[in-house]
Design an enzyme around this catalytic site. Structure first.
Site: not given
Length: 483
Positions: A44, A47, A63, A107, A165-166
């Protein structure tokens, strides 16, 4: 395969090489696999991360969960490019191998500082009670692509939940800033949290960014702030956004606002526009943008959505990244255009003058059309002989509308609708630059005033034809593979 929690978070070292090689072969040989977009080597893709310019080249990470089409123990895979089109795979760069990111390297972003690339990302850690602890992590990558010195930058403050996050790392006048997606602890609303540091070591929270008077649902993911033609453009993904605030159809939208400026010390954007969809298609999310050294703003997106399954899940791989887009502003709207170097992939140019454009294709092409004003009709892509399978593009240059219909091109997220529409100026010609890559379509409308992207899964990537005689000009190119 039954994906238990234990299996999803099994350390990479516990997987055998034979399994990974079979998964790589499965992804590489799929009839749906993209050929001129970044796509999973196995498993898979999630991001895009760390989109940046370093050591004279462009870099992007994505990712990855390499062992299946599920969300498991995430890592970062590294690519570099000289032209934003041809990418070199440099392999695993950030592995979840310490307590800070024990349950996944989530991320983040990157910025060249001195002669190294500084990485800032969220580490996902779960304790013995399976409670999530998000850690904001710093690391350094040298010119050989080696990542080292992972260290904690800061933990979540008490005013936010575990949904924190991110980070996007920025620098202005010698001060470093980071913006992060957050959910406040009191009301469980989505925000963008602003932090700053003078030395990349000691960080302090400033405030939630003030860019709208509307509530932004229950969470904001993947915030990015870039300069475009003298304006400040904020790109972000609100989850649970009320559709009275902004109209969207996907499970979660990818949106933007344009402001005159952004003062991060005051956590304030000035004179911001209404929220607008970044892409008016089906599957764009987690867009990451940055300003190159010359100031040009570029963006790349995840073509996939959280909590949505795709037909290739059954083949043990999922998702891809969009092509890179150059950003500009025209008449108060964000314009997205293919980078100039995408033209280097073109081969076998054909001038079009027939209503049956192609009887068959490789499913890997670019189609440029100008459809004259005051016409209605349908363009069928990936169509078989009886049109029982097709990707249909309905156009109306009388009243000004364009509709992409994937209802006969595989079942994907049917709950959220199988058509997407774009409003155009009435009684004007429409210019379409259509990129098809096996199971991905990206349509640039009127030189990037609109972009309509999505996955489709027709079994035959064959005919391209109109349903009636249409007055148009066009060109067709086969596109080279990049991987």
């Amino acid at each position: 395969m039954e994906w238990t929690t234990e299996k999803r978070y099994l350390p990479y070292s516990k997987w055998d090489a034979d399994t990974l090689l079979h998964l790589q072969a499965q992804a590489a040989t799929s009839t749906y696999q993209m050929r001129y977009h970044l796509r999973p080597i196995s498993g898979l893709v999630n991001d895009p991360n760390g989109f940046s310019y370093f050591n004279g080249e462009y870099h992007v990470f994505y990712q990855s969960y390499p062992f299946g089409a599920v969300h498991g123990l995430k890592s970062w895979v590294h690519f570099k490019s000289k032209d934003l089109v041809h990418w070199v795979n440099l392999g695993l760069a950030v592995e979840p191998d310490c307590k800070l990111d024990s349950h996944g390297a989530y991320s983040g972003s990157a910025k060249q500082i001195g002669d190294k690339l500084f990485l800032m990302y969220t580490g996902n850690h779960r304790d013995e009670d399976w409670v999530r602890h998000p850690y904001q992590i710093g690391a350094w990558m040298d010119q050989h692509g080696t990542v080292s010195d992972k260290h904690l930058l800061f933990k979540k403050p008490n005013n936010v939940t575990e949904h924190f996050r991110d980070p996007q790392i920025m620098e202005e006048n010698g001060t470093y800033y980071a913006i992060l997606g957050a959910q406040d602890a009191a009301q469980k609303h989505g925000h963008i949290d602003v932090w700053k540091s003078s030395n990349l070591k000691n960080w302090e929270e400033i405030d939630f960014l003030n860019f709208t008077n509307h509530e932004m649902g229950y969470m904001i993911e993947c915030p990015n702030l870039v300069k475009v033609d003298g304006k400040s453009v904020l790109i972000f993904c609100p989850q649970g956004l009320d559709k009275s605030v902004a109209n969207y159809q996907n499970i979660y939208p990818n949106m933007y606002v344009i402001g005159d400026s952004a003062d991060l010390d005051k956590a304030q954007m000035t004179n911001t526009s209404n929220l607008k969809n970044l892409d008016e298609g089906f599957d764009i999310y987690a867009t990451q943008a940055f300003n190159a050294p010359d100031g040009t703003a570029y963006a790349i997106s995840w073509v996939g959505l959280p909590d949505i399954s795709y037909p290739t899940d059954n083949e043990n791989w999922a998702n891809c990244l969009s092509q890179v887009k150059k950003l500009s502003i025209k008449d108060g709207k964000l314009i997205q255009q293919p980078v100039e170097s995408i033209k280097t992939l073109r081969r076998d140019e054909e001038d079009l003058n027939s209503q049956l454009i192609k009887n068959s294709t490789s499913g890997q092409y670019e189609l440029e059309l100008t459809i004259k004003e005051n016409q209605t009709g349908n363009l069928y892509l990936a169509a078989n002989d009886d049109l029982s399978e097709n990707l249909r593009l309905e156009f109306d240059t009388k009243n000004g509308k364009l509709i992409l219909d994937r209802s006969k091109a595989g079942d994907v997220a049917v709950k959220y609708g199988q058509t997407r529409s774009v409003e155009l100026d009435a009684n004007k010609e429409v210019k379409l630059d259509i990129f098809v890559d096996r199971s991905l379509i990206e349509i640039f409308v009127n030189d990037g005033e609109h972009v309509v992207s999505g996955r489709f899964f027709a079994n035959a990537n064959n005919a391209i034809k109109f349903d009636q005689k249409i007055n148009y000009d066009g060109k067709f190119w086969n596109m080279e593979s990049i991987m």
